[in-house]
Scaffold this motif. Structure first.
Motif, short mmCIF file in Angstrom:
data_model
loop_
_atom_site.label_atom_id
_atom_site.label_comp_id
_atom_site.label_asym_id
_atom_site.label_seq_id
_atom_site.Cartn_x
_atom_site.Cartn_y
_atom_site.Cartn_z
N LEU A 69 -29.90 14.72 -50.37
CA LEU A 69 -30.29 16.06 -49.91
C LEU A 69 -31.31 15.93 -48.79
O LEU A 69 -32.36 15.31 -48.96
N ASP A 119 -30.79 12.55 -55.40
CA ASP A 119 -31.88 13.17 -54.64
C ASP A 119 -31.91 12.77 -53.17
O ASP A 119 -32.14 13.61 -52.30
N ASP A 125 -33.31 18.39 -46.08
CA ASP A 125 -33.62 19.77 -45.68
C ASP A 125 -32.71 20.77 -46.41
O ASP A 125 -32.25 21.76 -45.83
N GLY A 126 -32.44 20.49 -47.68
CA GLY A 126 -31.66 21.41 -48.49
C GLY A 126 -30.16 21.29 -48.32
O GLY A 126 -29.41 22.07 -48.94
N LEU A 127 -29.69 20.35 -47.51
CA LEU A 127 -28.26 20.18 -47.28
C LEU A 127 -27.79 18.84 -47.85
O LEU A 127 -28.51 17.83 -47.77
N PHE A 128 -26.60 18.82 -48.41
CA PHE A 128 -26.00 17.58 -48.88
C PHE A 128 -25.51 16.83 -47.64
O PHE A 128 -24.54 17.24 -46.99
N ASP A 129 -26.16 15.75 -47.30
CA ASP A 129 -25.94 15.05 -46.04
C ASP A 129 -25.11 13.80 -46.27
O ASP A 129 -25.59 12.79 -46.78
#
Length: 203
Positions: free
Chosen positions: A166, A163, A168-172
């Motif tokens: 992620l 978790d 802002d919806g991006l896999f960072d």
């Protein structure tokens, strides 16, 4: 300089791995038909297709207690599934511990003190706290030239994402700094990221 690999390089160490770098590391989890779990890192690893998503890793050399290969390939031959765990910088020592030439009865999860969890779509363990894990079903094993060289291809049928990776919806990747393999005994971690817009794309 120039050299033909068949004639040797006349350097202290083979430069090939250092030239083809950095390489992502696939931390491959498998389970044999006997239920024995195995975990080993492979730096000849990458994604190879989007739709359906597919990955590959290559295994080189063999262990004396396996039939011309290593535990990972032997287990995948038996069960047809495997899990790819992404290695973060914080788990570099645990990953390195699992790279040893341990016998087939060794559970590298236990050896390296790694918490395991069960996969969702396949009968296989995974690294519970990995930034991401790809659950894969075997599509083919390709025999490559040379002794004990095999390329294993799999279709990704399940994806775990931690978790906190992620944003802002991006896999960072900057949340965990993926570990990559260089040449010799060298590694690096991804810390700096920049973007480029392809020609014809809207910014």
């Amino acid at each position: 300089m120039f050299y033909a690999p068949k004639d040797g390089h006349n350097l202290p160490h083979n430069p090939f791995n250092a030239i083809v770098s950095p390489r992502p590391i696939g931390w491959i989890a498998t389970r044999g038909a006997d239920g024995q779990d195995n975990l080993a890192p492979y730096s000849f690893f990458n994604a190879v297709a989007y739709e359906p998503p597919q990955v590959m890793f290559a295994s080189t050399s063999a262990k004396p207690d396996r039939d011309g290969t290593k535990d990972s390939v032997a287990n995948i031959r038996e069960t047809g599934v495997f899990a790819v765990n992404i290695v973060e910088y914080a788990m570099r020592d645990a990953m390195n511990q699992t790279s040893g030439p341990w016998d087939r009865a060794t559970d590298e999860f236990a050896l390296a003190g790694i918490t395991k969890a069960e996969c969702e779509t396949i009968a296989c363990a995974r690294v519970a706290n990995a930034p991401a894990t790809l659950e894969c079903k075997l599509t083919q094993i390709v025999t490559l030239p040379g002794a004990a060289n095999f390329a294993v291809f799999g279709e990704v049928i399940g994806v775990h994402i931690r978790d906190n990776c992620l944003v802002d919806g991006l896999f960072d990747v900057t949340t965990f700094h993926p570990l990559s393999r260089l040449g010799y005994r060298d590694y690096t971690a991804v810390r700096d990221v920049f973007s480029l817009t392809r020609p014809g794309e809207k910014a």
